[in-house]
Scaffold this active site. Structure first.
Site, short mmCIF file in Angstrom:
data_model
loop_
_atom_site.label_atom_id
_atom_site.label_comp_id
_atom_site.label_asym_id
_atom_site.label_seq_id
_atom_site.Cartn_x
_atom_site.Cartn_y
_atom_site.Cartn_z
CB SER A 295 52.61 27.09 22.12
OG SER A 295 53.68 26.50 22.81
CG HIS A 296 55.26 24.51 19.86
ND1 HIS A 296 54.32 24.47 20.87
CD2 HIS A 296 54.96 23.52 19.02
CE1 HIS A 296 53.49 23.48 20.65
NE2 HIS A 296 53.84 22.88 19.54
CG ASP B 293 57.49 27.67 23.75
OD1 ASP B 293 57.81 28.36 24.73
OD2 ASP B 293 56.34 27.19 23.60
CG ASP C 135 53.77 30.05 24.94
OD1 ASP C 135 54.63 29.27 24.51
OD2 ASP C 135 52.78 29.66 25.59
CG ASP D 190 54.67 27.22 27.47
OD1 ASP D 190 55.36 27.17 26.43
OD2 ASP D 190 53.45 26.96 27.49
NE ARG D 191 56.06 23.11 23.78
CZ ARG D 191 55.74 22.21 22.87
NH1 ARG D 191 56.62 21.81 21.98
NH2 ARG D 191 54.53 21.69 22.84
CE LYS E 49 54.51 23.65 27.82
NZ LYS E 49 53.27 22.91 27.53
C1 G1P Z 1 51.77 19.36 22.73
C2 G1P Z 1 52.60 18.55 23.69
C3 G1P Z 1 52.03 18.63 25.09
C4 G1P Z 1 51.92 20.09 25.50
C5 G1P Z 1 51.14 20.87 24.47
C6 G1P Z 1 51.13 22.37 24.77
O1 G1P Z 1 50.45 18.85 22.71
O2 G1P Z 1 52.70 17.21 23.27
O3 G1P Z 1 52.86 17.92 25.96
O4 G1P Z 1 51.27 20.20 26.75
O5 G1P Z 1 51.72 20.70 23.18
O6 G1P Z 1 52.40 22.91 24.80
P1 G1P Z 1 49.92 17.85 21.57
O7 G1P Z 1 50.16 18.52 20.23
O8 G1P Z 1 50.76 16.61 21.68
O9 G1P Z 1 48.48 17.63 21.90
ZN ZN Z 2 54.54 27.18 24.58
#
Ligand code: G1P
Ligand code: ZN
Length: 543
Positions: free
Chosen positions: A113-114, A277, A279, A281-282, A376
């Site tokens: 992800s990010h 982000d 991948d 999705d954000r 998302k």
């Molecule tokens: C974080 C975000 C959560 C999201 C997840 C995946 O998770 O807070 O809302 O679904 O990334 O993108 P966390 O690190 O808080 O467990």
């Molecule tokens: Zn992501």
């Protein structure tokens, strides 16, 4: 067929977190580490012989190597066909779209992800089910159980697949179809949004800046914004996915998307800014010199959903993760629909969407989406905003301020304390859990605690229960402080503190968010002993 069955021994800790298994690249590069986990995914599944698997990733370092291994293992384990994005690319929402459209058995998405990418950064792998969404907890638990018992894995030896070439190739009996990663997704977006209205908006001189942060949405945003919608060349910046995201942190928030934030507050700022982000999705969306929180964005989008062709029939319901602000609840109440409160993580929305109970979902962590896929979707949120802007012909700031005037404003902020020791973090949470009974009914200045608990969720569709999903301290005026530990980090622990206060008076909507929340921020420290227990006097990241 040259299928090898190789002996292996389990690795500890192959437990999927909030969103799949995430580790440093070096961990994944250990012999058999990836193979063990992929075999465990397959071992936990039944009935996929001859079926279709979707495969792709966000293009980060180790993406191609992992794709090669997974293709060979899919062939050796009996999948009939794999649809893989060209160059190994598929954004998370596009993977969900492809799984659903082609009725695949499931999909594997390679992404952290990010989190930053590169040889010394993070890699990740997640399994999505046939409905297109992240594997629910019972599946991830089964994968973990398999990973702790795995004794061999199956892999196809020999042959080669060129993932840069569209079309069908073979690995033994399994077909590998290299697909355009963008095409199916673009077609879906065209059905949901009023592309002609958005085209007219751009033709009238509306200016936008979309920062793809050198991550996966570059090709999608270029095709849709500059291609289909006629936005001028240069609207999409940092549009080529790079294995290390250009050395950046591909997380669209005020801290990491600082270039976009600077551009949106410059004197010649565009009308609308957005970023996604790693991948895809954000999303973060910005007006000229104006920031809208993800919680408010969800609420505004829900209130205006009928303006987009895909949602003219209205929404069945809204769902938000527990720490997300209650702004969406107010919209749901005004629309006469239900608002569901789920634990953190998109996987909890899947059942609500499948059952038709919710149409829009959102998380405070820059995640917004709908029932069009089961993830998302960053670009979806951006396109819905563009659709609103094109129909209402008002600035984003005007639209959001009007919204607050009607529904009130939920001042909201998240404070992250990153990289604290796991012992300190666990100690802090244990202490909070231990003081829940004492907290109920206590008065702190103007604030009286109405409820203090460790959030538990019973899924209304399948009845499954998820315990210990975060400490909530709710005050009698609806203000809240929420504490939870991140489930996506790869180093130490991250404490997230979410602070929210409702302000009905439009005359007070102009305050700075941190100032508006100052009393509650102090209280958050007092109640949990953050400074005392972590030695930190300030959060690492404020969003
Ligand atoms: C974080 C975000 C959560 C999201 C997840 C995946 O998770 O807070 O809302 O679904 O990334 O993108 P966390 O690190 O808080 O467990
Ligand atoms: Zn992501």
């Amino acid at each position: 067929m040259p299928i090898l069955v190789r002996p292996t021994t389990p690795f500890p800790g192959q437990k999927p977190g909030t969103s799949g298994l995430r580790k440093k690249v070096a961990v994944f590069q250990q012999p058999n580490y990836l193979e063990n986990f992929v075999q465990s995914i397959f071992d936990s599944l039944e009935g996929f012989q001859g079926q279709t698997l979707v495969l792709g990733g966000d293009g980060r370092f180790f993406n191609r190597e992992a794709i090669d291994v997974i293709l060979r293992m899919a062939a050796a384990n009996g999948f009939g066909r794999v649809l893989v994005g060209r160059q190994g690319i598929l954004s998370t929402p596009a993977a969900s779209c492809v799984i659903r459209k082609h009725r695949a058995f499931g999909g594997i998405v390679l992404s952290a992800s990010h989190n930053p990418g590169g040889p010394h950064e993070d890699f990740g792998i997640k399994y999505n089910i046939g409905a297109g969404g992240p594997a629910p907890e019972k599946v991830t638990e089964a994968i973990y159980a398999c990973s702790q018992a795995v004794g061999e894995y199956r892999i196809f030896d020999g042959g080669a697949v060129d993932i840069d070439r569209l079309g069908i190739q073979h690995l033994g009996e399994m077909a590998v179809e290299v697909v355009d990663p963008v095409a199916d997704y673009v077609e879906l977006m065209e059905r949901l949004f009023d592309f002609s209205a958005i085209r007219r908006l751009f033709a009238s001189g509306f200016r936008m800046r979309y920062d793809a942060m050198h991550a996966v949405t570059g090709p999608y945003a270029l095709a849709i914004l500059e291609g289909c919608l006629g936005a001028p060349a240069g609207t999409v910046v940092n549009g080529t996915p790079l294995p290390d995201f250009g050395g950046g942190h591909p997380d669209p928030n005020l801290v990491h998307a600082h270039d976009l934030v600077a551009a949106m507050s410059a004197p010649d700022a565009p009308d609308f800014g957005a970023a996604s982000d790693g991948d895809g999705d954000r999303n973060m969306v910005l007006g000229r010199n104006f920031y809208v929180t993800p919680s408010d964005s969800l609420a505004v989008l829900a209130a205006n959903a009928r303006l987009a062709p895909g949602y003219t029939g209205g929404l069945a319901g809204i769902a938000r993760s527990m720490p997300t602000s209650q702004a969406a609840d107010r919209v749901a109440a005004a629309l006469g629909i239900r608002c569901y409160e789920t634990p953190t993580g998109w996987k909890f929305f899947g059942n609500l969407l499948d059952a038709g109970l919710a149409t829009f979902c959102g998380e405070e962590s820059f995640g917004t989406g709908s029932d069009h896929v089961r993830e998302k979707d960053g670009l979806w949120a951006v396109l819905l905003w563009l659709n609103l802007l094109a129909v209402r012909r008002q600035s984003m700031e005007t639209i959001v301020r009007d919204h607050w005037a009607v529904h009130g404003r939920n001042f909201y902020s998240r404070h992250d304390y990153e990289g604290i020791g796991t012992a300190e973090a666990d100690g802090l949470m244990d202490h909070l859990r231990g003081s829940l009974a004492d907290l109920a009914g206590r008065r702190f200045g103007a604030y009286i605690v109405r409820l203090a608990d460790d959030f538990a969720y019973t899924d209304p569709v399948d009845g499954s229960v998820s315990m210990r999903q975060g400490i909530r301290v709710v005050f009698s005026d609806g203000s809240r402080i929420v504490y939870r530990l991140s489930g996506t980090g790869t180093e130490g622990a991250t404490l997230r503190v979410y602070i929210e206060r409702f302000e009905p008076d439009p005359g007070k909507h102009d305050q700075d968010t941190q100032a508006a929340l100052a009393d509650l921020i102090r209280l958050a420290d007092q109640i949990a002993g953050i400074t005392l227990r972590t030695g930190r006097s300030a959060p690492t990241v404020i969003t």
